[in-house]
Design a protein around this motif. Structure first.
Motif, short mmCIF file in Angstrom:
data_model
loop_
_atom_site.label_atom_id
_atom_site.label_comp_id
_atom_site.label_asym_id
_atom_site.label_seq_id
_atom_site.Cartn_x
_atom_site.Cartn_y
_atom_site.Cartn_z
N SER A 1 47.36 -54.12 30.79
CA SER A 1 46.02 -54.07 31.39
C SER A 1 46.06 -53.90 32.90
N LEU A 2 47.18 -54.27 33.51
CA LEU A 2 47.29 -54.14 34.97
C LEU A 2 47.67 -52.72 35.41
N VAL A 3 48.20 -51.93 34.49
CA VAL A 3 48.62 -50.57 34.86
C VAL A 3 47.48 -49.77 35.47
N PRO A 4 46.29 -49.69 34.83
CA PRO A 4 45.21 -48.93 35.46
C PRO A 4 44.70 -49.58 36.75
N VAL A 5 44.84 -50.89 36.86
CA VAL A 5 44.37 -51.56 38.08
C VAL A 5 45.18 -51.11 39.29
N VAL A 6 46.47 -50.87 39.09
CA VAL A 6 47.31 -50.46 40.22
C VAL A 6 47.52 -48.96 40.32
N THR A 7 47.13 -48.21 39.26
CA THR A 7 47.32 -46.75 39.32
C THR A 7 46.02 -45.97 39.40
N VAL A 8 45.01 -46.34 38.63
CA VAL A 8 43.77 -45.58 38.57
C VAL A 8 42.71 -46.13 39.52
N VAL A 9 42.54 -47.44 39.52
CA VAL A 9 41.48 -48.06 40.32
C VAL A 9 41.57 -47.68 41.80
N PRO A 10 42.75 -47.58 42.39
CA PRO A 10 42.80 -47.20 43.81
C PRO A 10 42.21 -45.83 44.12
N THR A 11 42.05 -44.98 43.10
CA THR A 11 41.47 -43.66 43.33
C THR A 11 39.94 -43.69 43.36
N PHE A 12 39.33 -44.82 42.97
CA PHE A 12 37.88 -44.93 42.99
C PHE A 12 37.41 -45.06 44.44
N PRO A 13 36.27 -44.44 44.75
CA PRO A 13 35.75 -44.56 46.11
C PRO A 13 35.38 -46.01 46.45
N GLY A 14 35.75 -46.44 47.64
CA GLY A 14 35.37 -47.75 48.14
C GLY A 14 36.24 -48.91 47.68
N VAL A 15 37.29 -48.62 46.93
CA VAL A 15 38.16 -49.70 46.45
C VAL A 15 39.04 -50.17 47.60
N THR A 16 39.11 -51.49 47.72
CA THR A 16 39.96 -52.11 48.74
C THR A 16 41.05 -52.91 48.05
N SER A 17 42.03 -53.34 48.82
CA SER A 17 43.08 -54.18 48.25
C SER A 17 42.50 -55.52 47.79
N GLY A 18 41.43 -55.97 48.44
CA GLY A 18 40.76 -57.20 48.02
C GLY A 18 40.16 -57.07 46.63
N ILE A 19 39.53 -55.93 46.36
CA ILE A 19 38.97 -55.69 45.02
C ILE A 19 40.09 -55.67 43.99
N GLN A 20 41.18 -55.00 44.31
CA GLN A 20 42.32 -54.97 43.39
C GLN A 20 42.88 -56.37 43.15
N ALA A 21 42.98 -57.15 44.20
CA ALA A 21 43.50 -58.52 44.07
C ALA A 21 42.61 -59.35 43.15
N ILE A 22 41.32 -59.20 43.27
CA ILE A 22 40.40 -59.94 42.41
C ILE A 22 40.54 -59.47 40.96
N MET A 23 40.66 -58.18 40.77
CA MET A 23 40.85 -57.66 39.40
C MET A 23 42.15 -58.18 38.79
N ILE A 24 43.21 -58.20 39.57
CA ILE A 24 44.49 -58.70 39.08
C ILE A 24 44.35 -60.18 38.73
N ALA A 25 43.71 -60.94 39.59
CA ALA A 25 43.50 -62.36 39.32
C ALA A 25 42.70 -62.56 38.04
N MET A 26 41.67 -61.76 37.84
CA MET A 26 40.86 -61.88 36.62
C MET A 26 41.70 -61.61 35.37
N HIS A 27 42.55 -60.61 35.43
CA HIS A 27 43.39 -60.27 34.28
C HIS A 27 44.39 -61.38 33.99
#
Length: 146
Positions: free
Chosen positions: A105-131
């Motif tokens: 489940s973390l694969v798209p968070v670190v590979t696909v999500v960064p390509t979305f407009p407006g995504v920050t490392s903070g958003i990714q960190a929160i998503m990783i924490a949620m997973h």
């Protein structure tokens, strides 16, 4: 001195034998879904307070968090019920399955999500924490049943 016999009650703990009934599975599913909703909505709310960009990131909108928490909770309980039915080593199999599932489940968070407009490392960190926290909650809640 004679030791008093100890008794164990299973009021809130479902044994693996109990998970062969629909009502036991429904109880575990309800607890798991409620716990995931509480944890993920709390993380989402706190995350938005720390990372303001999160509020406008639609994949982490309130509805998406609720829907995903419900689907993950029900899927985890279904997987746990199957594991209990097909193996005598349910605990290590379920924990391994949960670990692999969270890694996948973390694969798209670190590979696909960064390509979305407006995504920050903070958003990714929160998503990783949620997973990761969701996986921990599922394993912790299911632990007595394995």
């Amino acid at each position: 001195m004679i030791a008093e016999p100890t008794t164990t009650t299973t009021t809130d703990v479902e044994s693996s034998a109990d998970l062969r009934t629909g009502s036991a599975i429904a109880r575990i599913a309800a607890r798991t879904v409620v716990a995931l909703l509480v944890v993920n909505l709390l993380l989402r709310g706190l995350g938005a307070a720390v990372v303001p960009a999160l509020s406008s990131f639609e994949p982490l909108g309130w509805g998406a968090v609720i829907a995903t928490s419900v689907v993950v909770g029900l899927g985890a309980v279904a997987a746990g019920a199957v594991v209990i039915r097909i193996t005598d080593r349910a605990r290590p199999v379920f924990v391994t399955l949960a670990f692999v599932a969270v890694l996948v489940s973390l694969v798209p968070v670190v590979t696909v999500v960064p390509t979305f407009p407006g995504v920050t490392s903070g958003i990714q960190a929160i998503m990783i924490a949620m997973h990761v926290i969701s996986a921990g909650v599922v394993v912790w809640l299911f632990r007595p049943s394995l």
